[in-house]
Design a protein around this motif. Structure first.
Motif, PDB file in Angstrom:
ATOM      1  N   GLN A 306     -29.356  -0.208  47.206  1.00  0.00           N
ATOM      2  CA  GLN A 306     -29.528  -1.649  47.362  1.00  0.00           C
ATOM      3  C   GLN A 306     -30.904  -2.094  46.887  1.00  0.00           C
ATOM      4  OE1 GLN A 306     -27.015  -3.554  48.281  1.00  0.00           O
ATOM      5  NE2 GLN A 306     -28.189  -5.449  48.029  1.00  0.00           N
ATOM      6  N   ALA A 307     -31.933  -1.285  47.204  1.00  0.00           N
ATOM      7  CA  ALA A 307     -33.284  -1.638  46.781  1.00  0.00           C
ATOM      8  C   ALA A 307     -33.446  -1.536  45.275  1.00  0.00           C
ATOM      9  CB  ALA A 307     -34.301  -0.730  47.475  1.00  0.00           C
ATOM     10  N   ALA A 308     -32.609  -0.693  44.652  1.00  0.00           N
ATOM     11  CA  ALA A 308     -32.726  -0.513  43.208  1.00  0.00           C
ATOM     12  C   ALA A 308     -32.116  -1.658  42.416  1.00  0.00           C
ATOM     13  CB  ALA A 308     -32.057   0.799  42.798  1.00  0.00           C
ATOM     14  N   VAL A 309     -31.251  -2.458  43.053  1.00  0.00           N
ATOM     15  CA  VAL A 309     -30.554  -3.529  42.325  1.00  0.00           C
ATOM     16  C   VAL A 309     -31.534  -4.497  41.671  1.00  0.00           C
ATOM     17  CG1 VAL A 309     -29.038  -5.520  42.578  1.00  0.00           C
ATOM     18  CG2 VAL A 309     -28.421  -3.349  43.642  1.00  0.00           C
ATOM     19  N   PRO A 310     -32.487  -5.097  42.408  1.00  0.00           N
ATOM     20  CA  PRO A 310     -33.414  -6.023  41.736  1.00  0.00           C
ATOM     21  C   PRO A 310     -34.311  -5.326  40.725  1.00  0.00           C
ATOM     22  CG  PRO A 310     -34.077  -5.649  44.021  1.00  0.00           C
ATOM     23  CD  PRO A 310     -32.722  -5.058  43.865  1.00  0.00           C
ATOM     24  N   VAL A 311     -34.641  -4.049  40.961  1.00  0.00           N
ATOM     25  CA  VAL A 311     -35.480  -3.322  40.011  1.00  0.00           C
ATOM     26  C   VAL A 311     -34.734  -3.114  38.702  1.00  0.00           C
ATOM     27  CG1 VAL A 311     -36.718  -1.168  39.593  1.00  0.00           C
ATOM     28  CG2 VAL A 311     -36.708  -2.173  41.879  1.00  0.00           C
ATOM     29  N   ILE A 312     -33.455  -2.701  38.821  1.00  0.00           N
ATOM     30  CA  ILE A 312     -32.645  -2.502  37.622  1.00  0.00           C
ATOM     31  C   ILE A 312     -32.432  -3.823  36.893  1.00  0.00           C
ATOM     32  CG2 ILE A 312     -30.367  -1.807  36.792  1.00  0.00           C
ATOM     33  CD1 ILE A 312     -30.286   0.196  39.106  1.00  0.00           C
ATOM     34  N   ALA A 313     -32.178  -4.881  37.682  1.00  0.00           N
ATOM     35  CA  ALA A 313     -31.970  -6.195  37.064  1.00  0.00           C
ATOM     36  C   ALA A 313     -33.226  -6.656  36.329  1.00  0.00           C
ATOM     37  CB  ALA A 313     -31.571  -7.208  38.134  1.00  0.00           C
ATOM     38  N   ALA A 314     -34.388  -6.450  36.967  1.00  0.00           N
ATOM     39  CA  ALA A 314     -35.641  -6.844  36.307  1.00  0.00           C
ATOM     40  C   ALA A 314     -35.868  -6.034  35.038  1.00  0.00           C
ATOM     41  CB  ALA A 314     -36.815  -6.656  37.276  1.00  0.00           C
ATOM     42  N   GLY A 315     -35.524  -4.730  35.107  1.00  0.00           N
ATOM     43  CA  GLY A 315     -35.665  -3.898  33.923  1.00  0.00           C
ATOM     44  C   GLY A 315     -34.750  -4.341  32.802  1.00  0.00           C
ATOM     45  N   ALA A 316     -33.524  -4.729  33.180  1.00  0.00           N
ATOM     46  CA  ALA A 316     -32.590  -5.204  32.164  1.00  0.00           C
ATOM     47  C   ALA A 316     -33.072  -6.499  31.529  1.00  0.00           C
ATOM     48  CB  ALA A 316     -31.209  -5.399  32.794  1.00  0.00           C
ATOM     49  N   LEU A 317     -33.613  -7.403  32.356  1.00  0.00           N
ATOM     50  CA  LEU A 317     -34.138  -8.658  31.814  1.00  0.00           C
ATOM     51  C   LEU A 317     -35.334  -8.401  30.908  1.00  0.00           C
ATOM     52  CD1 LEU A 317     -33.894 -10.946  34.977  1.00  0.00           C
ATOM     53  CD2 LEU A 317     -32.449 -11.005  32.931  1.00  0.00           C
ATOM     54  N   ASP A 318     -36.178  -7.438  31.319  1.00  0.00           N
ATOM     55  CA  ASP A 318     -37.323  -7.094  30.472  1.00  0.00           C
ATOM     56  C   ASP A 318     -36.849  -6.525  29.136  1.00  0.00           C
ATOM     57  OD1 ASP A 318     -39.087  -7.934  32.380  1.00  0.00           O
ATOM     58  OD2 ASP A 318     -39.506  -5.940  33.176  1.00  0.00           O
ATOM     59  N   ALA A 319     -35.788  -5.696  29.197  1.00  0.00           N
ATOM     60  CA  ALA A 319     -35.265  -5.110  27.961  1.00  0.00           C
ATOM     61  C   ALA A 319     -34.701  -6.189  27.052  1.00  0.00           C
ATOM     62  CB  ALA A 319     -34.196  -4.072  28.291  1.00  0.00           C
ATOM     63  N   VAL A 320     -33.982  -7.151  27.661  1.00  0.00           N
ATOM     64  CA  VAL A 320     -33.436  -8.251  26.866  1.00  0.00           C
ATOM     65  C   VAL A 320     -34.556  -9.072  26.255  1.00  0.00           C
ATOM     66  CG1 VAL A 320     -32.133 -10.401  27.005  1.00  0.00           C
ATOM     67  CG2 VAL A 320     -31.272  -8.366  28.152  1.00  0.00           C
ATOM     68  N   ASP A 321     -35.589  -9.331  27.061  1.00  0.00           N
ATOM     69  CA  ASP A 321     -36.708 -10.121  26.557  1.00  0.00           C
ATOM     70  C   ASP A 321     -37.407  -9.386  25.419  1.00  0.00           C
ATOM     71  OD1 ASP A 321     -38.571 -12.398  26.796  1.00  0.00           O
ATOM     72  OD2 ASP A 321     -39.996 -10.855  27.415  1.00  0.00           O
ATOM     73  N   ALA A 322     -37.582  -8.060  25.588  1.00  0.00           N
ATOM     74  CA  ALA A 322     -38.214  -7.271  24.531  1.00  0.00           C
ATOM     75  C   ALA A 322     -37.368  -7.289  23.265  1.00  0.00           C
ATOM     76  CB  ALA A 322     -38.441  -5.838  25.009  1.00  0.00           C
ATOM     77  N   ALA A 323     -36.041  -7.216  23.444  1.00  0.00           N
ATOM     78  CA  ALA A 323     -35.152  -7.246  22.282  1.00  0.00           C
ATOM     79  C   ALA A 323     -35.231  -8.584  21.561  1.00  0.00           C
ATOM     80  CB  ALA A 323     -33.719  -6.975  22.734  1.00  0.00           C
ATOM     81  N   ARG A 324     -35.312  -9.655  22.340  1.00  0.00           N
ATOM     82  CA  ARG A 324     -35.409 -10.973  21.725  1.00  0.00           C
ATOM     83  C   ARG A 324     -36.714 -11.123  20.936  1.00  0.00           C
ATOM     84  NH1 ARG A 324     -33.216 -14.398  26.957  1.00  0.00           N
ATOM     85  NH2 ARG A 324     -30.979 -14.170  26.505  1.00  0.00           N
ATOM     86  N   ARG A 325     -37.759 -10.454  21.436  1.00  0.00           N
ATOM     87  CA  ARG A 325     -39.049 -10.561  20.755  1.00  0.00           C
ATOM     88  C   ARG A 325     -39.097  -9.713  19.492  1.00  0.00           C
ATOM     89  NH1 ARG A 325     -41.073  -9.395  25.866  1.00  0.00           N
ATOM     90  NH2 ARG A 325     -41.919  -7.442  25.030  1.00  0.00           N
ATOM     91  N   THR A 326     -38.369  -8.603  19.464  1.00  0.00           N
ATOM     92  CA  THR A 326     -38.547  -7.637  18.384  1.00  0.00           C
ATOM     93  C   THR A 326     -37.340  -7.497  17.471  1.00  0.00           C
ATOM     94  OG1 THR A 326     -37.819  -5.849  19.852  1.00  0.00           O
ATOM     95  CG2 THR A 326     -40.181  -6.305  19.773  1.00  0.00           C
ATOM     96  N   VAL A 327     -36.230  -8.186  17.799  1.00  0.00           N
ATOM     97  CA  VAL A 327     -35.037  -8.117  16.950  1.00  0.00           C
ATOM     98  C   VAL A 327     -34.893  -9.424  16.170  1.00  0.00           C
ATOM     99  CG1 VAL A 327     -32.523  -7.930  16.947  1.00  0.00           C
ATOM    100  CG2 VAL A 327     -33.876  -6.488  18.472  1.00  0.00           C
TER     101      VAL A 327
END
Length: 453
Positions: A306-327
Motif C-alpha cells: 500500500q505504501a508503495a502505490v504512491p511511490v510507484i505512481a510518482a515514479g511513473a509520472l516522473d518517467a512520463v514527464d522525462a519521456a515528454r522532455r526527451t522524446v
C-alpha cells in the motif's frame, strides 16, 4: 530425500534435473503490525519494563546508602538495606532454608514475602526481561535469538564520562542447517530519551546486580538479558532455559507469549515486530541480504504494498514527464498545412492553445521546445535547420559545464537525436548537406537567446 532419489537409475533425466534445482522456501505469511498495534505493544512493553527499572533503581539506591552507613543500625531502613545486601550477594533475601520463607527479622522491613517484595527488588523477572527484549526489537529490528544471545554491549572509551555513551553491540544471526552465523557490530548512542542507545543504558542498569552476582558464580557468562527464576531452587518451571543458579538468560517465543498474555495480548509479538520494524520503520535489511529482505519480507507485506502505490505512481509520472522532455513529440508532415505559422525550428498549427503555456495565451515557450509540442509540424523543409541545430548542440556540449549542459540543452538534444533516429541516416545526411546560410544564422540567434522574450 531429493539427493537420495536422484541416484535411482529409474528416474528419467528431466526428473533428476528438476530435483537438482534448489528448493525455494515459501515466504512466511506473517504480516506486520499496524501502526496502532505497534504503538500499543510498545507502550505495554515500556510500562512493564519501566515499572521494573524504577523498582530496581530505588532498591539499588537504598542498598548503596546502607553500604555507606547512612542508616541507624537496627532501624527498619537499615534492616531493609541488610536484606538487600544479602540479596545482591546470594540471589535471595535471608530465608529459612527448609521452608523458603523470609526470616522473621526482616519481614517488616521487606513488607511482604512475595517475589515483588523479595528478589524482584534487584532482579528482573522472566516476563520483565521479555518486555525488555520487545523494546530492543522495536528499536533495532533484531530477531529473538540474536537478542537472547547478545553479549553485554561495550561502552566505547571515554563516552560514559562525557555523558553521551556510545555502545558497540556484537550481534550474531544463526543460519539454517548448522551453517555459520552472520556476525556484525552496531554502534548505538545514548543521546537522550528518544535515542536508540537509551534502551541499552536502561537494560544495563536493570541487569547490573544480576551481572555482578553472575560474575562471581560463573565468569564465562556474558549476556545482556538476565532474569531470575520464580522457583530458583528446583529449576523445573522453565526446563529449556539456559540457567546459572537462580538466573535464566535471553527470551524465546514462550517467554514472549507469557509476557503478552500478562498484558492482554495474544501470542508472542517478537517475530512480527521484527518484520514490522525492518519493513515499515527502518526500511532496510536486518541481518539479511537486500534480496532476502525484498523477496521474503517486503514483497508480500500488504502495508508495504500500500505504501508503495504512491511511490510507484510518482515514479511513473516522473518517467512520463522525462519521456515528454526527451522524446520528439512534434508531428511529422510532408508539407506545411494552410494557416500554420513558421517558427525558428518548425511550423505551429495552434500557438494560442499550446500545452507549454497557459490556456488562451499566445505561446511564449522557447523555440527549442517546439520539438516537444504536439502542435508543432516538422516538414522536410525544416530538416536541414534541425540537423544543423543538433550538430551545434553537440559542439556546445564540449565547451560548457556538464551541469549547465544537463539543465539547458540535454533535453533538446535528446529530442533531436530521437528525430534523427526516426528519419534515418540517409535522410539526415541529406539534410546536413542542404543547410543554408539562413539556417546557420537562425540557429546561432536561437542559441544566443536572441529570440527569448
Amino acid at each position: 530425500m531429493a539427493a537420495l532419489l536422484q541416484m535411482d537409475a529409474r528416474l528419467a533425466r528431466p526428473v533428476r534435473e528438476a530435483m537438482a534445482q534448489r528448493f525455494a522456501w515459501t515466504p512466511g505469511r506473517e504480516q506486520a503490525f499496524s501502526p496502532e498495534e505497534f504503538g500499543q505493544i510498545r507502550v505495554a512493553a515500556r510500562r512493564t519494563f519501566r515499572t521494573a527499572l524504577l523498582r530496581i533503581r530505588e532498591n539499588t539506591a537504598h542498598l548503596t546508602a546502607w553500604r555507606e552507613d547512612t542508616f541507624v543500625p537496627g532501624c527498619r531502613e537499615w534492616l531493609l538495606g541488610e536484606a538487600l545486601d544479602v540479596l545482591a550477594r546470594t540471589g535471595d533475601v535471608p530465608v529459612y532454608e527448609k521452608r523458603r520463607t523470609v526470616r522473621k527479622r526482616y519481614r517488616a522491613a521487606l513488607v511482604g514475602g512475595g517475589s515483588q517484595y523479595t528478589w524482584k527488588r534487584l532482579y528482573l523477572s522472566r516476563k520483565e526481561a521479555a518486555a525488555l527484549a520487545v523494546l530492543i526489537v522495536t528499536e533495532l529490528g533484531l530477531n529473538a535469538t540474536t537478542v537472547s544471545e547478545m553479549p553485554v554491549p561495550l561502552a566505547l572509551p571515554g563516552t560514559p564520562e562525557e555523558g553521551v555513551p556510545v555502545y558497540r553491540l556484537q550481534l550474531e544471526k544463526r543460519r539454517r542447517a548448522g551453517d555459520r552465523g552472520q556476525f556484525e557490530s552496531r554502534n548505538l548512542t545514548d543521546s537522550g530519551a528518544d535515542s536508540s542507545g537509551r534502551i541499552i543504558s536502561e537494560a544495563l542498569e536493570a541487569t547490573a546486580a544480576a551481572r555482578r552476582l553472575l560474575g562471581e558464580l560463573d565468569a564465562d557468562v556474558n549476556r545482556l538479558l538476565i532474569w531470575r527464576e520464580t522457583t530458583p531452587h528446583d529449576g523445573q518451571e522453565y526446563p529449556k532455559a539456559v540457567r546459572v543458579s537462580p538466573f535464566g538468560f535471553g527470551v524465546d517465543e514462550s517467554g514472549g507469549a507469557a509476557w503478552a498474555r500478562s498484558v492482554g495480548l495474544s501470542g508472542s509479538p517478537l517475530r512480527r515486530l521484527r518484520k514490522t520494524v525492518n519493513v515499515l520503520h527502518r526500511r532496510e535489511p536486518g541481518q539479511n541480504t537486500q534480496d532476502t529482505h525484498d523477496r521474503v519480507y517486503v514483497v508480500g507485506e500488504p502495508q508495504a504494498q500500500q505504501a508503495a502505490v504512491p511511490v510507484i505512481a510518482a515514479g511513473a509520472l516522473d518517467a512520463v514527464d522525462a519521456a515528454r522532455r526527451t522524446v520528439f513529440t512534434a508531428r511529422l508532415a510532408d508539407a506545411p498545412a494552410a494557416g500554420d505559422l513558421q517558427t525558428a525550428t518548425a511550423s505551429c498549427s495552434d500557438f494560442e492553445h499550446s500545452p507549454l503555456s497557459p490556456a488562451g495565451q499566445s505561446c511564449s515557450a522557447s523555440f527549442l521546445l517546439c520539438t516537444a509540442c504536439p502542435n508543432a509540424r516538422v516538414t522536410p523543409t525544416h530538416h536541414p535547420r534541425l540537423a544543423h541545430l543538433l550538430q551545434a548542440l553537440e559542439n556546445l556540449r564540449g565547451v560548457v559545464e556538464p551541469a549547465v549542459w544537463e539543465a539547458d540543452w540535454a533535453d533538446a538534444h535528446a529530442r533531436l537525436a530521437d528525430l534523427r533516429g526516426r528519419l534515418g541516416a540517409p535522410v539526415w545526411q541529406a539534410a546536413l548537406d542542404a543547410v543554408t546560410t539562413t539556417d546557420r544564422t537562425v540557429i546561432d540567434q536561437l542559441l544566443n537567446g536572441d529570440f527569448d522574450s
